[in-house]
Design a protein around this motif. Structure first.
Motif, short mmCIF file in Angstrom:
data_model
loop_
_atom_site.label_atom_id
_atom_site.label_comp_id
_atom_site.label_asym_id
_atom_site.label_seq_id
_atom_site.Cartn_x
_atom_site.Cartn_y
_atom_site.Cartn_z
N VAL A 42 0.84 -1.20 0.00
CA VAL A 42 0.00 0.00 0.00
C VAL A 42 0.88 1.25 0.00
N GLN A 43 1.93 1.24 0.84
CA GLN A 43 2.84 2.39 0.87
C GLN A 43 3.52 2.58 -0.48
N ALA A 44 3.90 1.49 -1.12
CA ALA A 44 4.56 1.57 -2.43
C ALA A 44 3.63 2.19 -3.48
N GLY B 101 -4.99 6.07 9.42
CA GLY B 101 -4.38 4.99 8.64
C GLY B 101 -3.73 5.45 7.36
N ILE B 102 -4.54 5.72 6.33
CA ILE B 102 -4.00 6.13 5.03
C ILE B 102 -3.30 7.47 5.12
N LEU B 103 -3.80 8.35 5.99
CA LEU B 103 -3.15 9.64 6.17
C LEU B 103 -1.69 9.47 6.58
N SER B 104 -1.42 8.45 7.40
CA SER B 104 -0.05 8.22 7.86
C SER B 104 0.85 7.79 6.71
N TYR B 105 0.31 7.04 5.74
CA TYR B 105 1.09 6.64 4.56
C TYR B 105 1.46 7.86 3.73
N MET B 106 0.51 8.76 3.53
CA MET B 106 0.78 9.97 2.75
C MET B 106 1.78 10.86 3.46
N LEU B 107 1.63 10.97 4.78
CA LEU B 107 2.58 11.77 5.56
C LEU B 107 3.98 11.18 5.46
N ASP B 108 4.07 9.85 5.54
CA ASP B 108 5.38 9.18 5.49
C ASP B 108 6.05 9.36 4.14
N SER B 109 5.25 9.41 3.07
CA SER B 109 5.82 9.61 1.73
C SER B 109 6.60 10.92 1.66
N PRO C 247 11.51 10.29 17.91
CA PRO C 247 11.03 10.40 16.53
C PRO C 247 9.63 9.80 16.33
N LYS C 248 9.37 8.67 16.97
CA LYS C 248 8.07 8.03 16.83
C LYS C 248 6.97 8.90 17.42
N ASP C 249 7.23 9.46 18.61
CA ASP C 249 6.23 10.32 19.26
C ASP C 249 6.01 11.60 18.47
N GLU C 250 7.10 12.13 17.91
CA GLU C 250 6.98 13.35 17.12
C GLU C 250 6.12 13.10 15.88
N ARG C 251 6.35 11.97 15.24
CA ARG C 251 5.57 11.63 14.05
C ARG C 251 4.09 11.50 14.38
N LEU C 252 3.79 10.86 15.52
CA LEU C 252 2.39 10.68 15.92
C LEU C 252 1.73 12.02 16.20
N ARG C 253 2.46 12.93 16.80
CA ARG C 253 1.90 14.26 17.09
C ARG C 253 1.64 15.03 15.81
N LEU D 171 -2.20 17.03 11.99
CA LEU D 171 -2.65 17.07 10.60
C LEU D 171 -4.13 16.69 10.50
N GLY D 172 -4.50 15.60 11.16
CA GLY D 172 -5.88 15.13 11.09
C GLY D 172 -6.87 16.16 11.60
N TYR D 173 -6.57 16.75 12.76
CA TYR D 173 -7.50 17.72 13.34
C TYR D 173 -7.48 19.06 12.61
N LYS D 174 -6.34 19.40 12.03
CA LYS D 174 -6.28 20.62 11.21
C LYS D 174 -7.20 20.48 9.99
N VAL D 175 -7.18 19.32 9.35
CA VAL D 175 -8.03 19.10 8.18
C VAL D 175 -9.51 19.16 8.58
#
Length: 824
Positions: A282-284, A316-324, A412-418, A423-427
């Protein structure tokens, strides 16, 4: 809790100042409306129906224009990256399968498997514990690894083929557009409306994105299956590249799945579990789409809202887009929050059934096509609004810079989650910012915020005008009325809602309307609540004193008590509503100031410090006008307060009988089902004012909050076939009376429920506290009896695992509700 003063928000322009709407109708025309509500769309619909019925040849000619692609229908000159060519799907599949990250994951999984097989002696005696004895052993390991890699790549190829969208045929897309437009605009007879200003801005952004090869990620709210249809229609008609829609594979059923896949859907599983290969695939695919500048669409709420208001974001999917973007694999992408609003939502009937506890039916072709039964109805219009797109990369950099200035650096993991959560709540916040309030939402809100049984037409019109003004004062938008009298707008809304929702009392001197189905009508009321939730919380807190009656002075509430109750309620509804983030004290101050300016409340301040609020009370003006504004705010929030109280009281069912251990576990789903039955009984016996308080979604949210605060412990077994289990945390377990064995009205849980009850709407059946507590607690015990009988019969692996995991989960939980008021 948070709020913003109306002085800080831009005034919404009057209808004459607003940019005109564009509407897409069934005559395949784009109409320009000086103020949206125009008769032209309806005339267009009528003539299209007449042409279809009376002139088959004309209808066939119209279809042929779409198939052949005449004029704008050709869709040759859209803004975006090339697609709709032969071999598009195969080319995309090849790009995904050659993705470096996917290839690495396949190799990693193959090596792990070879290591396991070697350890187990499956590769021969000379290959032991992952090592090789001689070249023969190494060769067998390499050969086996290659074999596994080839097998895994075959699996990836099949999964990719099932997943990716296949927008290859321009002729198919033209036909799909015509088919979808005819169906949609016949159901929604006033057309699909957008803002001309927003469309022009979006086209300009899309042109730049095309040059930069950046994707536009459309993130709409999700209330109906019509959401993605309407956005595809808009993109096609206005010449924007169609987005690839991230869709759950529950819609991928025979007869529909293939059609949707060729119209833009990409299918993903509802849950990935621990499938590393699938999640990497899915990420690919997400990377491939974004690296090549293809537009995407996904729903930030996950599923459709069954209640009419925004749901918390799913990441879920939002995290894939963010990671890209965050990983650097993709240069940048543009986020475009989208609001889709309806005069009437087609699926509301089925939503109500689900909320009342009926199981959600599996998607199938028959149900999918059953929407045709509503095509003869007049469902009003669809309003789609686009927030100004913004750079996802810039957002990430800004958040990282903010975190870097914090005294203590985050992992880094906690920063990414924040960042993901922000991002989610801003949208969601920006979707609310551009949303328009539809006439049906105005009428539904008015009908559900009146004390009387019904309302005369004159008063209904006045209240709709009043509510429209309140919406604009809050910085919200009201759907354009095109200069039509409010009476005409109200009549249209009543026609769309229909007699099944709003009744008319016959034979009276004035037309008098009343809510027939309050539960279903609440869906439309909930479309307005986000604008007033802050004032509602303050009003509900003040109501704890107002409900006591007496003199005006006796109804004054000290600020400290007001603040405590507002904080308590805002924590209680943290998962129910989307609050701004400025902080409790600042925003409570802003909200109090706003209510004071509106003459809803009077505020007593310290003479030596006017920022020091001492008391809050209803203003004389508000009392003289019959508490119109105050009651309105209370009526908005009361159903949710009722639901929270029901959730708390239903936990009484989890009180173990004297014959059971305090660590006994119950089936979590069955507990919530019994909680609904408990609520229905309380409603029909008069101890619950709002039937909508028993709805499954809100009850689920309350249980989630109780779990977050450590009031209950919920364990999900590793084996998904086993049910989740639940029990009360030890300190929240009520005591039982000695001898009688009944649940006692004391302890943390009872005190918690009573604090919620302080803001509940007063009712004649609830004034005798002693009678209520004995009746309700006795009922909770009786309704819970079956749960405890099943617990005795069904002990086994699930309970054993729950005991072990639950003990670990029960440690170190926050207790915001248990002790003194905590800081926000």
């Amino acid at each position: 809790m948070a709020s913003s003063s109306s002085k800080d928000k831009p005034r919404e322009p009057s209808p004459s100042e607003q940019a005109p709407d564009l509407s897409i109708t069934a005559d395949d025309q784009v109409h320009l409306h000086a103020a949206g509500y125009d008769e032209a769309p309806e005339r267009g619909i009528v003539s299209s129906f007449a042409r279809f019925r009376s002139s088959p040849l004309d209808f066939i000619r119209e279809v042929s224009l779409h198939v052949s692609g005449t004029g704008w229908r050709s869709y040759d000159d859209f803004i975006g990256q090339p697609m709709f060519y032969s071999g598009f799907s195969e080319e995309m599949k090849a790009r995904v399968l050659s993705n470096t990250m996917l290839v690495s994951k396949v190799r990693e999984l193959a090596e792990k498997r070879v290591a396991v097989e070697a350890k187990e002696g499956l590769l021969g005696e000379d290959v032991i514990n992952g090592g090789g004895r001689g070249e023969g052993g190494n060769d067998r390991k390499r050969g086996r690894r290659v074999q596994i890699e080839e097998s895994l790549m075959e699996v990836c190829e099949t999964m990719t083929d099932n997943m990716i969208c296949k927008m290859e045929s321009r002729r198919f897309i033209r036909g799909a557009y015509y088919f979808a437009t005819q169906l949609l605009t016949r159901a929604y007879h006033q057309g699909v409306h957008v803002s001309s200003e927003e469309v022009l801005r979006l086209r300009a952004v899309a042109k730049q994105a095309e040059k930069d090869k950046h994707s536009i990620i459309f993130l709409p709210c999700h209330r109906s299956h019509i959401d993605y249809v309407s956005l595809q229609i808009i993109c096609f008609r206005l010449g924007l590249a169609l987005p690839t829609i991230v869709a759950g594979d529950n819609l991928n059923f025979p007869g529909v799945g293939s059609f949707l896949q060729h119209a833009g859907a990409m299918w993903i599983r509802r849950s990935f579990g621990d499938d590393q290969l699938y999640s990497t695939l899915v990420q690919a695919y997400i990377d491939t789409l974004m690296q090549n500048g293809y537009n995407l669409e996904c729903f930030v709420e996950g599923g459709r809202s069954r209640t009419g208001k925004m749901l918390p974001p799913k990441f879920g999917i939002l995290s894939y887009m963010l990671d890209s973007i965050a990983s650097g694999r993709v240069d940048d992408a543009l986020i475009c929050p989208v609001s889709t609003q309806y005069d009437k939502v087609i699926e509301v009937d089925s939503y109500i059934s689900e909320l009342l506890g009926q199981p959600k039916p599996k998607e199938n072709l028959k149900d999918f096509l059953s929407a045709s039964s509503v095509l003869s109805l007049k469902l009003g219009r669809v309003d789609v609004r686009f927030h100004e797109p913004w750079s996802l990369k810039k957002f990430i950099v800004e958040q990282q810079d903010r975190f870097s200035k914090m005294p203590q650096r985050l992992e880094p993991k906690d920063e990414r989650l924040r960042i993901l959560r922000t991002l989610g709540y801003k949208v969601l916040s920006e979707i609310n910012d551009v949303s328009v309030i539809m006439p049906t939402a105005l009428v539904g809100t008015v009908l559900l915020t009146l004390r009387g049984r019904g309302v005369g037409k004159t008063e209904l019109i006045r209240r709709v005008e009043w509510l429209g003004e309140r919406v604009r004062a809050q910085g919200g938008r009201v759907a354009h009325f095109a200069g039509l009298p409010t009476s005409v707008v109200v009549e249209r809304a009543l026609e769309v809602l229909g007699p099944g929702l709003v009744g008319l009392v016959p034979g009276l001197p004035e037309d008098t309307y009343y809510a027939v189905d309050r539960f279903q009508l609440s869906f439309y009321r909930n479309m307005t609540i986000h604008l007033f939730v802050l004032q509602s919380l303050v009003s509900a807190a003040l109501y704890t004193r107002v409900k006591l009656g007496g003199s005006a002075e006796h109804q004054r509430l000290p600020y400290t008590e007001l603040r405590d109750q507002v904080h308590f309620l805002s924590q209680l509804f943290r998962g129910e509503f989307i609050f701004p983030t400025e902080g409790l004290d600042y925003n409570l101050s802003q909200t109090i100031t706003l209510l004071e300016q509106d003459n809803v409340i009077s505020v007593s301040r310290n003479p030596s410090d006017d920022t020091d609020v001492l008391f809050v009370e209803l203003s004389d003006t508000e009392r003289e006008t019959g508490r119109e504004s105050f009651d309105f705010y209370c009526f908005l929030i009361w159903p949710f307060i009722e639901a929270a109280w029901l959730g708390a009281m239903s936990l009484m069912m989890l009180t173990p009988p004297s014959t059971h251990s305090k660590e006994a576990w119950l089936d979590a789903k069955k507990v919530q089902d019994r909680a609904q039955l408990f609520g229905k009984t309380l409603y029909h016996q008069g101890d619950l004012s709002y039937f909508e308080a028993v709805n499954k979604e809100t009850l689920k949210n309350t249980y989630t909050r109780f779990e977050e605060e450590g009031m209950i412990v919920v364990v999900k077994p590793k084996d998904r076939k086993l049910p989740s289990t639940i029990r009360l945390a030890e300190e929240w377990i009520p005591t039982r009376e000695e001898g009688k064995g009944g649940i006692e009205a004391k302890g943390l849980l009872w005190t918690f429920a009573e604090r919620i009850s302080g803001s509940r709407r007063e009712g004649k059946n609830r004034r005798d506290g002693a009678t209520v507590q004995s009746r309700v607690l006795s009922l909770a015990d009786r309704v819970g009896e079956e749960l405890w009988r099943e617990a005795v019969e069904g002990r086994g692996d699930a309970e054993a695992e729950a005991v072990a995991v639950g003990r670990a989960k029960g440690r170190g939980r926050r207790r915001v509700f248990a002790g003194p008021v905590a800081r926000l």
